[in-house]
Write an enzyme that holds these catalytic residues in place. Structure first.
Site, PDB file in Angstrom:
ATOM      1  CB  CYS A   2      34.170  21.537  35.991  1.00  0.00           C
ATOM      2  SG  CYS A   2      35.558  20.887  36.921  1.00  0.00           S
ATOM      3  NE  ARG A  27      29.871  19.346  32.006  1.00  0.00           N
ATOM      4  CZ  ARG A  27      29.986  19.015  30.723  1.00  0.00           C
ATOM      5  NH1 ARG A  27      28.913  18.774  30.027  1.00  0.00           N
ATOM      6  NH2 ARG A  27      31.149  18.935  30.135  1.00  0.00           N
ATOM      7  CD1 TRP A  74      33.859  14.542  39.703  1.00  0.00           C
ATOM      8  CD2 TRP A  74      35.881  14.664  38.738  1.00  0.00           C
ATOM      9  NE1 TRP A  74      34.437  13.299  39.787  1.00  0.00           N
ATOM     10  CE2 TRP A  74      35.685  13.344  39.204  1.00  0.00           C
ATOM     11  CE3 TRP A  74      37.079  14.975  38.106  1.00  0.00           C
ATOM     12  CZ2 TRP A  74      36.631  12.344  39.049  1.00  0.00           C
ATOM     13  CZ3 TRP A  74      38.032  13.973  37.961  1.00  0.00           C
ATOM     14  CH2 TRP A  74      37.799  12.671  38.427  1.00  0.00           C
ATOM     15  CG  ASN A  98      35.071  21.258  31.736  1.00  0.00           C
ATOM     16  OD1 ASN A  98      35.651  20.398  32.397  1.00  0.00           O
ATOM     17  ND2 ASN A  98      34.241  20.969  30.746  1.00  0.00           N
ATOM     18  N   GLY A  99      38.490  21.443  32.458  1.00  0.00           N
ATOM     19  CA  GLY A  99      39.605  20.826  31.732  1.00  0.00           C
ATOM     20  C   GLY A  99      40.807  20.689  32.641  1.00  0.00           C
ATOM     21  CD  GLU A 477      25.979  -1.186  32.152  1.00  0.00           C
ATOM     22  OE1 GLU A 477      27.196  -1.085  32.046  1.00  0.00           O
ATOM     23  OE2 GLU A 477      25.257  -0.240  32.534  1.00  0.00           O
ATOM     24  CE  LYS A 481      24.988   1.441  35.496  1.00  0.00           C
ATOM     25  NZ  LYS A 481      25.336   1.898  34.183  1.00  0.00           N
ATOM     26  CD  GLU A 484      27.742   3.723  37.663  1.00  0.00           C
ATOM     27  OE1 GLU A 484      28.447   4.715  37.474  1.00  0.00           O
ATOM     28  OE2 GLU A 484      27.139   3.148  36.731  1.00  0.00           O
ATOM     29  CG  HIS A 500      39.550 -21.592  35.712  1.00  0.00           C
ATOM     30  ND1 HIS A 500      40.227 -22.772  35.497  1.00  0.00           N
ATOM     31  CD2 HIS A 500      38.396 -21.694  34.999  1.00  0.00           C
ATOM     32  CE1 HIS A 500      39.540 -23.533  34.680  1.00  0.00           C
ATOM     33  NE2 HIS A 500      38.416 -22.906  34.364  1.00  0.00           N
ATOM     34  CE  LYS A 597      24.767  10.651  32.263  1.00  0.00           C
ATOM     35  NZ  LYS A 597      24.477   9.223  32.433  1.00  0.00           N
TER      36      LYS A 597
HETATM   37  O1  M6R Z   1      29.268   9.673  28.012  1.00  0.00           O
HETATM   38  P1  M6R Z   1      29.918   8.349  27.792  1.00  0.00           P
HETATM   39  O2  M6R Z   1      28.942   7.319  27.344  1.00  0.00           O
HETATM   40  O3  M6R Z   1      31.096   8.413  26.869  1.00  0.00           O
HETATM   41  O4  M6R Z   1      30.444   7.913  29.199  1.00  0.00           O
HETATM   42  C1  M6R Z   1      31.193   6.745  29.360  1.00  0.00           C
HETATM   43  C2  M6R Z   1      31.280   6.337  30.811  1.00  0.00           C
HETATM   44  O5  M6R Z   1      31.896   7.336  31.562  1.00  0.00           O
HETATM   45  C3  M6R Z   1      29.912   6.039  31.412  1.00  0.00           C
HETATM   46  O6  M6R Z   1      29.239   5.077  30.672  1.00  0.00           O
HETATM   47  C4  M6R Z   1      30.053   5.557  32.867  1.00  0.00           C
HETATM   48  O7  M6R Z   1      30.678   4.318  32.883  1.00  0.00           O
HETATM   49  C5  M6R Z   1      28.682   5.524  33.548  1.00  0.00           C
HETATM   50  N1  M6R Z   1      28.709   6.301  34.732  1.00  0.00           N
HETATM   51  C6  M6R Z   1      28.285   4.187  34.013  1.00  0.00           C
HETATM   52  O8  M6R Z   1      27.007   4.178  34.545  1.00  0.00           O
END
Ligand code: M6R
Length: 602
Positions: A2, A27, A74, A98-99, A477, A481, A484, A500, A597
């Site tokens: 949050c 966030r 969140w 937050n937490g 990766e 992308k 998500e 396999h 994020k």
């Molecule tokens: O802030 P961080 O790099 O530690 O975050 C790690 C992951 O949460 C972050 O890379 C996440 O996988 C991204 N949303 C992917 O695009």
């Protein structure tokens, strides 16, 4: 996850809080709310609702007052609804959190307040606990309350009977603070308040700040004054808007040639990788017997590239760990291990906890972090900062490519220190590395071609991505992308592994993305492409210029670099593919559903 903000000063709080929340929205964006102290009513008045900050702004039109707190959520405890939105008020106390409070059920039962609670959140229980302890001394009430809590928290708290004052306290979850002639500001991250002052500090854990328009009074839990070291914001906040792009993600993709160049050039001196400006001692790279990379999501994918580079060039064994699993897997970490944590935000709690665990086992720690002064940066023995600048889109792009750039630099330095590469070898390595920004720009300049390919994927439900060698982790990766931000189910496979089992899912018209950049594996990759094509797959190949062959029908030509250096350009091309699929589907590219994020809960 949050976002929290607070302001007290000479201006109207509403505008400052809403503006800060808009910046913090990345966030978490399930709901938002603000509370402002109203001097006539002598009370904190709250407006909150499910939805985005924009919905809140439309609702909170006639809020007046010069002190307030705000929150963007969140959801963790309780669904997404108005009642569960923050701020929460219980008795005298209004707070944002937050937490996660792990023992909130116990506290709820002990206080016997179930009937009185309006939400299902752990945060409202914390407000009730502070209220229960409050007998006129706010600091004491907060300290007594947080001593009973287990879990992580950053709280900003106001009391109805204490006008124009905010209290803040934290454990793990961050709170940054700054002030100017107009008042004092707190937030979960500096992006929300950086425009008010470039000098800021992080509230130390287990201390309590009393915040008034004149500034901060910080004490530890025994009442002794606490000094927090000042930090300087070196990001250009003014340039942190979308700058004409429809989404931050597009802007951040386009920034990559510059930020990769900056990250590389800031770490090269006299033709050698150089981490002196980061105060990283060469010894940690030369003496370790093994490397252990810890990270989450995209940052972990950067670590997988680090593994392949360091193992193949420096002959040092590297293990890569998902941070969330690390300390539960009895990892082999000791004084001979160099632990490298990778994180854009520097606040990902799983990575932070894993880092602390690795330190407790005696390992040397080095973090690759984007956000200056973040928790992981502070906790780590050594830090190398990426120069990506603020990354706002939830889907990480430029943070990843700068993290990978740092892994190239670490590899070259390690190889030199250990005698795997001589001076000439390092020079050649760096020469090729420095070609990456131009190669990325070449891809960005041809983005219309990628946009064209994305059209064929708009109605896909599933897709597979196949590649060999370094192309495989690049596709992990790329696949993350795509899923998500476009909600298309996507899986990346080492091409040889597909048969396999998973090849059973390939039928007529299944979209398959093939990546072909590794010269030494080209004939094998061509065979793997044929295998899926002969089962009906619609294959789009992203192929390095010199590896093109007449059989490829649907292909995008990637610029020409040596095998080890193709990775960043390839991923940028596939970032663009994901971006166009998502934006053409009309989705909110920057704020995909269910995500945040900064992941500050385990
Ligand atoms: O802030 P961080 O790099 O530690 O975050 C790690 C992951 O949460 C972050 O890379 C996440 O996988 C991204 N949303 C992917 O695009």
């Amino acid at each position: 996850m949050c976002g929290i903000i607070g302001y007290t000063g000479y201006s109207d709080a509403r505008g400052i809080l809403l503006k800060g929340l808009k910046t913090l929205e990345y966030r978490g964006y399930d709901s938002a709310g603000i509370s402002v102290y109203h001097k006539d009513f002598r009370e904190c008045l709250t407006t909150k609702c499910k939805g985005r900050v924009e919905d809140l702004a439309n609702k909170a039109t006639d809020i007046k007052g010069k002190t307030g707190i705000g929150h963007t959520r969140w959801a963790t405890h309780g669904g997404v609804c108005d009642e569960n939105s923050h701020p929460h008020k219980f008795g005298e106390v209004t707070l944002v959190h937050n937490g996660i409070i792990e023992n909130y059920e116990n506290i709820k039962n002990t206080l016997d307040i179930s009937e009185k609670l309006k939400s299902q959140t752990d945060s409202e229980v914390a407000a009730a606990l502070i209220d229960r302890f409050f007998t006129g001394n706010p600091e004491k009430a907060i300290i007594d309350a947080v001593k009973k809590l287990s879990g992580t928290y950053a709280f900003a708290v106001m009391f109805d009977s204490i006008p124009d004052t905010i209290y803040a306290v934290r454990n793990v979850s961050p709170i940054v603070c700054c002030q100017n002639d107009d008042g004092a500001y707190i937030a979960s991250d500096i992006m929300a308040i950086g425009e008010y002052s470039e000098d800021y500090f992080v509230l130390p854990e287990f201390s309590i700040a009393k915040i008034t328009k004149d500034g901060f009074d910080i004490k530890d839990f025994d009442g002794k004054p606490v000094e927090a070291p000042m930090l300087k914001l070196d990001w250009d906040i003014k340039n942190s808007g979308k700058c004409g792009h429809p989404f931050y993600m597009e802007k951040e993709i386009m920034e990559q040639p510059d930020v990769i160049e900056k990250t590389i050039s800031n770490h090269i001196k006299d033709n050698m990788p150089d981490f002196v400006c980061d105060k990283v001692d060469d010894e940690i790279l030369s003496k370790c017997k093994s490397v252990c990379v810890i990270a989450c999501g995209t940052a972990m994918h950067a670590g997988l590239i680090g593994k392949q580079l360091i193992e193949s060039i420096c002959s040092v064994p590297v293990s890569v760990h998902m941070a969330s699993e690390f300390m539960y897997s009895n990892p082999i970490v000791d004084e001979d291990t160099l632990v490298i944590c990778v994180s854009q935000s520097g606040e990902t709690i799983d990575t932070l906890e894993a880092l602390k665990y690795a330190k407790s086992k005696g390992a040397d720690t080095l973090s690759i972090v984007n956000v200056r002064g973040s928790s992981i940066a502070r906790e780590s023995d050594n830090v190398i900062y990426t120069d990506a600048g603020p990354e706002i889109a939830v889907a990480s792009t430029k943070a990843y490519t700068t993290q990978v750039s740092v892994f190239y630099l670490i590899t070259a330095k390690m190889a030199y220190l250990r005698g795997n590469l001589n001076y000439e070898g390092v020079t050649n390595f760096l020469t090729e590395l420095q070609k990456i920004p131009a190669a990325v720009q070449e891809i960005i300049d041809k983005r219309d071609e990628i946009h064209h390919f994305s059209k064929s994927m708009l109605s896909a439900e599933h897709t597979f991505m196949i590649g060999r060698g370094l192309d495989y982790p690049a596709l992990l990766e790329a696949s993350l992308k795509l899923k998500e931000i476009s909600y298309i189910h996507s899986e990346a496979f080492a091409s040889g592994e597909l048969k396999h089992g998973t090849i059973a899912l390939i039928t007529s018209g299944t979209p398959v993305i093939a990546l072909m950049t590794q010269q030494y594996l080209v004939s094998k990759q061509v065979s793997n492409i044929r295998e899926v094509q002969s089962r009906g797959a619609d294959v789009i190949t992203f192929v390095r210029k010199s590896l093109k062959n007449d059989e490829l029908v649907n292909y995008f030509e990637l610029p020409e670099l040596e095998d080890d250096f193709m990775l960043i350009p390839s991923v940028v091309a596939l970032q663009l593919l994901a971006y166009y699929v998502s934006s053409d589907k009309g989705l909110d590219v920057d704020k995909p559903r269910n995500l945040a994020k900064v992941v500050t809960v385990e």
